[in-house]
Design a protein around this motif. Structure first.
Motif, PDB file in Angstrom:
ATOM      1  N   VAL A  26       8.712 -14.650  -1.825  1.00 34.73           N
ATOM      2  CA  VAL A  26       7.645 -13.602  -1.582  1.00 34.73           C
ATOM      3  C   VAL A  26       7.790 -12.988  -0.182  1.00 34.73           C
ATOM      4  O   VAL A  26       7.905 -13.696   0.775  1.00 34.73           O
ATOM      5  CB  VAL A  26       6.123 -14.405  -1.741  1.00 34.73           C
TER       6      VAL A  26
ATOM      7  N   ILE B 298       4.429  -7.789  -1.834  1.00 35.57           N
ATOM      8  CA  ILE B 298       3.065  -7.654  -1.679  1.00 35.57           C
ATOM      9  C   ILE B 298       2.676  -6.783  -0.790  1.00 35.57           C
ATOM     10  O   ILE B 298       3.455  -6.507   0.265  1.00 35.57           O
ATOM     11  CB  ILE B 298       2.393  -9.004  -1.607  1.00 35.57           C
TER      12      ILE B 298
ATOM     13  N   GLU C 270      -2.696 -11.631  -1.431  1.00 38.99           N
ATOM     14  CA  GLU C 270      -1.668 -11.594  -2.727  1.00 38.99           C
ATOM     15  C   GLU C 270      -0.940 -12.689  -3.145  1.00 38.99           C
ATOM     16  O   GLU C 270      -0.487 -13.110  -3.858  1.00 38.99           O
ATOM     17  CB  GLU C 270      -0.948 -10.252  -2.875  1.00 38.99           C
TER      18      GLU C 270
ATOM     19  N   PRO D  80       2.041  -6.148  -7.139  1.00 38.04           N
ATOM     20  CA  PRO D  80       3.379  -6.336  -6.385  1.00 38.04           C
ATOM     21  C   PRO D  80       4.549  -5.922  -7.298  1.00 38.04           C
ATOM     22  O   PRO D  80       4.341  -5.695  -8.636  1.00 38.04           O
ATOM     23  CB  PRO D  80       3.279  -7.970  -6.294  1.00 38.04           C
TER      24      PRO D  80
END
Ligand code: AMP
Ligand code: MG
Length: 304
Positions: free
Chosen positions: A115, A63, A68, A133
């Motif tokens: 992430v 991201i 996000e 993303p």
């Protein structure tokens, strides 16, 4: 053959390619990634085909803004908040519960997702301009040595992709630290430049402690015994004095560890390029960045 592009025009080309469903080589501060738009399953599938990676191995979502994370996560623990507040942008990946709309190709069919917010400005620019993303594992064939320059990516995947964005040599040089934040006690699933000592310190502010690592199979799928491996057989030594004088090259990985990490994969690739059959390695001490470098070297030295 893949083209290496750079600057603003290169960024625009790469964004257009991602928008049209292609996979591209993308620089980050850890290693070069093979990126695809996470909204496009056909593009995500190409990652697995190009890398020859089993589809059960989940992908890390990259991201460009911390907010996000909220779109991707079902819930974010206080420990996770504390870690990303301090370590992002940077080489830390967190495992969190995935929102239901996250593609199963990113999660490997699990209810969790990985992430990261990379520190490399080129990666951030691409993700911002795309407006989504990207998923990006290392831009090399499954199990091989990761790429830390645009040329490494072309050497490995040049026949199968069209574009690599040049962002120079990766500053960190080894993959991100992965911390599973879905359990009561967070666990380090992969060592990286954010050290266990740093993570312990950050999570202690939330009255949390790291889970003690139980031996056995890692909960991170794809953490194979052999990985990051050159064709050259590596023989590992804890001390310089133990290295036999047999004329084989010696990699000194016990010096400035930031520099060792930064240049490690280029050195391993150099051995293959010179067709060296065997090389000795002087190992770094355990502790700090030493954990991550030792992990890569042990996996790189494991026989098939
Ligand atoms: P990379 O190959 O650098 O993209 O790293 C991906 C690795 O992150 C996987 O092989 C897993 O070990 C780990 N990983 C990614 N997503 C998850 C997840 N949801 N749960 C556990 N580990 C994960
Ligand atoms: Mg990889």
């Amino acid at each position: 053959m893949a083209r290496i592009v750079s600057g603003d025009s290169g960024t625009r080309e790469v964004v257009a390619a991602l928008r049209s469903g292609q996979v591209v080589g993308l620089p980050t501060e850890t290693v070069y990634g093979l990126a695809a738009d996470i909204r496009n399953d056909a593009a995500l599938l190409k990652i697995f085909t190009v890398k020859r990676r089993p589809v059960t191995h989940p992908l890390i979502i990259h991201i460009a803004r911390p907010e996000e994370l909220e779109d991707i996560a079902l819930e974010i623990s206080p420990v996770c908040h504390a870690l990303v507040d301090i370590c992002w942008p940077g080489p830390l990946t967190v495992i969190i519960r995935a929102a239901p709309h996250v593609s199963r190709l990113c999660t490997g069919g699990r209810d969790t997702v990985a992430v990261r917010l990379p520190a490399h400005s080129s990666a951030q620019n691409v993700i911002r301009q795309l407006g989504s993303p990207v998923a990006a594992p290392s831009a090399n064939r499954f199990g091989d040595v990761s790429p830390t320059t645009a040329l490494h990516v072309v050497d490995d995947l040049g026949d199968d992709i069209n574009l690599v964005l040049d962002g120079g040599s990766c500053e960190v040089g080894i993959e991100s630290t992965i911390v599973d934040c879905t359990t009561a006690k967070p666990e380090i699933l992969r060592h990286g430049a954010i050290t266990p000592e740093a993570i312990e310190q950050i999570i202690s502010t939330c009255d949390a402690a790291l889970a003690t690592r139980v031996s056995g199979t890692s909960r991170a799928p794809g953490m194979l015994d052999r990985h990051y491996a050159p064709k050259t057989q590596l023989v590992l030594h804890e001390r310089e004095a133990k290295v036999p004088q047999d004329g084989a090259p010696v990699l000194h990985c016990d010096g400035d560890l930031v520099e060792v990490a930064r240049t490690l994969y280029d050195q391993l690739r150099g051995l293959d390029a010179r067709n060296i059959s065997l090389a000795h390695v002087v190992m770094p001490p355990s502790g700090g960045l030493g954990f991550a470098i030792r992990d890569r070297l042990i996996k790189a030295a494991t026989g098939l």
